[in-house]
Design a protein around this motif. Structure first.
Motif, PDB file in Angstrom:
ATOM      1  N   TYR A   1       0.863  -1.196   0.000  1.00 23.88           N
ATOM      2  CA  TYR A   1       0.000   0.000   0.000  1.00 23.88           C
ATOM      3  C   TYR A   1       0.894   1.239   0.000  1.00 23.88           C
ATOM      4  N   HIS A   2       0.788   2.032  -1.058  1.00 26.03           N
ATOM      5  CA  HIS A   2       1.621   3.233  -1.169  1.00 26.03           C
ATOM      6  C   HIS A   2       0.914   4.490  -0.657  1.00 26.03           C
ATOM      7  N   GLY A   3      -0.259   4.342  -0.101  1.00 31.78           N
ATOM      8  CA  GLY A   3      -1.023   5.505   0.357  1.00 31.78           C
ATOM      9  C   GLY A   3      -2.051   5.929  -0.673  1.00 31.78           C
ATOM     10  N   HIS A   4      -3.159   6.522  -0.200  1.00 29.05           N
ATOM     11  CA  HIS A   4      -4.301   6.915  -1.031  1.00 29.05           C
ATOM     12  C   HIS A   4      -4.891   5.673  -1.714  1.00 29.05           C
ATOM     13  N   ALA A   5      -4.896   5.597  -3.058  1.00 32.39           N
ATOM     14  CA  ALA A   5      -5.472   4.421  -3.719  1.00 32.39           C
ATOM     15  C   ALA A   5      -4.398   3.659  -4.487  1.00 32.39           C
ATOM     16  N   CYS A   6      -3.174   3.917  -4.160  1.00 26.39           N
ATOM     17  CA  CYS A   6      -2.042   3.386  -4.944  1.00 26.39           C
ATOM     18  C   CYS A   6      -1.470   2.116  -4.307  1.00 26.39           C
ATOM     19  N   LEU A   7      -1.383   1.076  -5.125  1.00 23.26           N
ATOM     20  CA  LEU A   7      -0.907  -0.229  -4.655  1.00 23.26           C
ATOM     21  C   LEU A   7       0.077  -0.812  -5.657  1.00 23.26           C
ATOM     22  N   SER A   8       1.042  -1.545  -5.153  1.00 22.61           N
ATOM     23  CA  SER A   8       1.820  -2.443  -6.010  1.00 22.61           C
ATOM     24  C   SER A   8       1.369  -3.855  -5.703  1.00 22.61           C
ATOM     25  N   ILE A   9       1.187  -4.662  -6.737  1.00 24.48           N
ATOM     26  CA  ILE A   9       0.837  -6.070  -6.554  1.00 24.48           C
ATOM     27  C   ILE A   9       1.929  -6.883  -7.237  1.00 24.48           C
ATOM     28  N   LEU A  10       2.720  -7.571  -6.441  1.00 22.87           N
ATOM     29  CA  LEU A  10       3.864  -8.322  -6.960  1.00 22.87           C
ATOM     30  C   LEU A  10       3.480  -9.793  -6.994  1.00 22.87           C
ATOM     31  N   LEU A  11       3.379 -10.338  -8.199  1.00 23.14           N
ATOM     32  CA  LEU A  11       2.882 -11.705  -8.353  1.00 23.14           C
ATOM     33  C   LEU A  11       4.013 -12.726  -8.248  1.00 23.14           C
ATOM     34  N   ASN A  12       3.617 -13.954  -7.985  1.00 23.16           N
ATOM     35  CA  ASN A  12       4.598 -15.019  -7.750  1.00 23.16           C
ATOM     36  C   ASN A  12       5.503 -15.267  -8.958  1.00 23.16           C
ATOM     37  N   ASP A  13       4.995 -14.999 -10.176  1.00 27.20           N
ATOM     38  CA  ASP A  13       5.826 -15.223 -11.369  1.00 27.20           C
ATOM     39  C   ASP A  13       6.747 -14.035 -11.661  1.00 27.20           C
ATOM     40  N   GLY A  14       6.742 -13.043 -10.779  1.00 25.53           N
ATOM     41  CA  GLY A  14       7.627 -11.887 -10.955  1.00 25.53           C
ATOM     42  C   GLY A  14       6.958 -10.694 -11.612  1.00 25.53           C
ATOM     43  N   THR A  15       5.724 -10.869 -12.114  1.00 26.28           N
ATOM     44  CA  THR A  15       5.023  -9.746 -12.748  1.00 26.28           C
ATOM     45  C   THR A  15       4.694  -8.686 -11.694  1.00 26.28           C
ATOM     46  N   LYS A  16       4.960  -7.439 -12.065  1.00 29.64           N
ATOM     47  CA  LYS A  16       4.686  -6.330 -11.144  1.00 29.64           C
ATOM     48  C   LYS A  16       3.521  -5.503 -11.685  1.00 29.64           C
TER      49      LYS A  16
ATOM     50  N   LEU B   1     -16.410  -1.477  12.483  1.00 30.98           N
ATOM     51  CA  LEU B   1     -17.768  -1.657  11.958  1.00 30.98           C
ATOM     52  C   LEU B   1     -17.921  -2.981  11.191  1.00 30.98           C
ATOM     53  N   LEU B   2     -16.783  -3.564  10.807  1.00 30.51           N
ATOM     54  CA  LEU B   2     -16.815  -4.786   9.995  1.00 30.51           C
ATOM     55  C   LEU B   2     -16.925  -6.012  10.887  1.00 30.51           C
ATOM     56  N   LYS B   3     -17.091  -7.163  10.227  1.00 25.91           N
ATOM     57  CA  LYS B   3     -17.117  -8.416  10.994  1.00 25.91           C
ATOM     58  C   LYS B   3     -15.757  -8.625  11.644  1.00 25.91           C
ATOM     59  N   GLU B   4     -15.754  -9.295  12.771  1.00 27.35           N
ATOM     60  CA  GLU B   4     -14.515  -9.602  13.502  1.00 27.35           C
ATOM     61  C   GLU B   4     -13.473 -10.215  12.553  1.00 27.35           C
ATOM     62  N   GLY B   5     -12.333  -9.604  12.459  1.00 27.07           N
ATOM     63  CA  GLY B   5     -11.240 -10.156  11.652  1.00 27.07           C
ATOM     64  C   GLY B   5     -11.318  -9.844  10.167  1.00 27.07           C
ATOM     65  N   GLN B   6     -12.384  -9.173   9.727  1.00 29.59           N
ATOM     66  CA  GLN B   6     -12.550  -8.915   8.282  1.00 29.59           C
ATOM     67  C   GLN B   6     -11.683  -7.748   7.796  1.00 29.59           C
ATOM     68  N   GLY B   7     -11.584  -6.728   8.614  1.00 29.27           N
ATOM     69  CA  GLY B   7     -10.880  -5.518   8.175  1.00 29.27           C
ATOM     70  C   GLY B   7      -9.439  -5.496   8.623  1.00 29.27           C
ATOM     71  N   LYS B   8      -8.609  -4.846   7.806  1.00 35.00           N
ATOM     72  CA  LYS B   8      -7.205  -4.693   8.182  1.00 35.00           C
ATOM     73  C   LYS B   8      -6.695  -3.372   7.638  1.00 35.00           C
ATOM     74  N   VAL B   9      -6.088  -2.580   8.518  1.00 34.06           N
ATOM     75  CA  VAL B   9      -5.531  -1.295   8.092  1.00 34.06           C
ATOM     76  C   VAL B   9      -4.074  -1.526   7.701  1.00 34.06           C
ATOM     77  N   LEU B  10      -3.710  -1.080   6.508  1.00 37.68           N
ATOM     78  CA  LEU B  10      -2.312  -1.145   6.091  1.00 37.68           C
ATOM     79  C   LEU B  10      -1.691   0.238   6.252  1.00 37.68           C
ATOM     80  N   ALA B  11      -0.552   0.296   6.906  1.00 40.25           N
ATOM     81  CA  ALA B  11       0.199   1.553   6.969  1.00 40.25           C
ATOM     82  C   ALA B  11       0.830   1.799   5.598  1.00 40.25           C
ATOM     83  N   VAL B  12       1.203   3.026   5.330  1.00 41.46           N
ATOM     84  CA  VAL B  12       1.829   3.336   4.039  1.00 41.46           C
ATOM     85  C   VAL B  12       3.153   2.569   3.928  1.00 41.46           C
ATOM     86  N   GLU B  13       3.292   1.862   2.829  1.00 43.03           N
ATOM     87  CA  GLU B  13       4.431   0.992   2.508  1.00 43.03           C
ATOM     88  C   GLU B  13       4.389  -0.342   3.250  1.00 43.03           C
ATOM     89  N   GLU B  14       3.302  -0.613   3.959  1.00 40.32           N
ATOM     90  CA  GLU B  14       3.148  -1.940   4.573  1.00 40.32           C
ATOM     91  C   GLU B  14       2.705  -2.949   3.498  1.00 40.32           C
TER      92      GLU B  14
END
Ligand code: NI
Ligand code: MN
Length: 226
Positions: free
Chosen positions: A5-20, A209-222
């Motif tokens: 999570y890069h902050g705001h709506a920006c994400l990197s998704i690094l796949l197992n085959d190396g695709t970024k 507000l979500l179901k127990e364990g459903q939500g997770k907050v990511l810090a920037v760069e987490e």
């Protein structure tokens, strides 16, 4: 896969085959960003819509990385006019890319790019369902809550949903909670908050507000590993 999570709506998704994959690149002038656009690599860039807080660094990163941009037809055309490789899609369409399958889904929002005095029309705003590495992600993009979101769970078992919670421009906490329930996502990550004064929100209040364990907050760069 690893999702950063890069902050705001920006994400990197690094796949197992190396695709970024990179989603909604916004580093320059993003008050939350901890990295610079020049440090980011990508093979494909998924753009949900044309607002600056989603494509601010799209062209420079795509140029530097020779990345392919995946976006709705009008935004893809605008990108290709700038000598960037683009794959245009439209709402309801799926495509099998080398890294996995992408379906472009509806979002209730607008889409344009402001260049000086001119406002350029860039098609509709969209979301994506991404299926890769045996996981299903819902990248909602900027959107209001709408009842047809519930239809997603007929076709997909969503492992992780990235939902905007900032309010003002998108869903706020209450509507994002309704969305999380409607789509039946196993895990929900709040995005699109605390970047600007108009979208100040407490992400932990959303998780509560979500179901127990459903939500997770990511810090920037987490990272989230799936
Ligand atoms: Ni927007
Ligand atoms: Mn936005």
């Amino acid at each position: 896969m690893e999702i950063i999570y890069h902050g705001h709506a920006c994400l990197s998704i690094l796949l197992n085959d190396g695709t970024k994959l990179l989603v909604d690149p916004y580093f320059t002038d993003n008050p939350l960003a901890k990295r610079q656009a020049s440090e980011i690599s990508a093979d494909y860039i998924l753009a949900t819509h044309g607002h600056t807080d989603h494509i601010a660094d799209l062209i420079p990163i795509a140029k530097k990385e020779k990345a392919t941009v995946i976006a709705i037809a009008e935004l893809a055309t605008w990108v290709s006019q700038q000598k960037i490789k683009a794959h245009g899609m439209n709402i309801g369409g799926s495509f099998q890319f080398p890294f996995g399958e992408v379906k472009m889904v509806f979002a209730q929002h607008s889409s344009s790019f402001t260049k000086g005095e001119e406002i350029i029309y860039l098609g509709e705003a969209a979301g994506f369902i991404l299926q890769a590495d045996g996981k299903t992600l819902y990248l909602a993009g900027d959107t209001a809550y709408f009842s047809d979101m519930a239809l997603l769970k007929n076709d997909f078992s969503i492992d992780v949903a990235f939902l905007p919670i900032g309010d003002n421009y998108t869903m706020g906490l209450t509507d994002a909670t309704k969305c999380a329930e409607a789509i039946g996502a196993k895990q929900v990550i709040p995005i699109h908050y605390n970047t600007f004064p108009a979208i100040q929100q407490d992400p932990e209040a959303f998780v509560a507000l979500l179901k127990e364990g459903q939500g997770k907050v990511l810090a920037v760069e987490e990272s989230l590993f799936l």
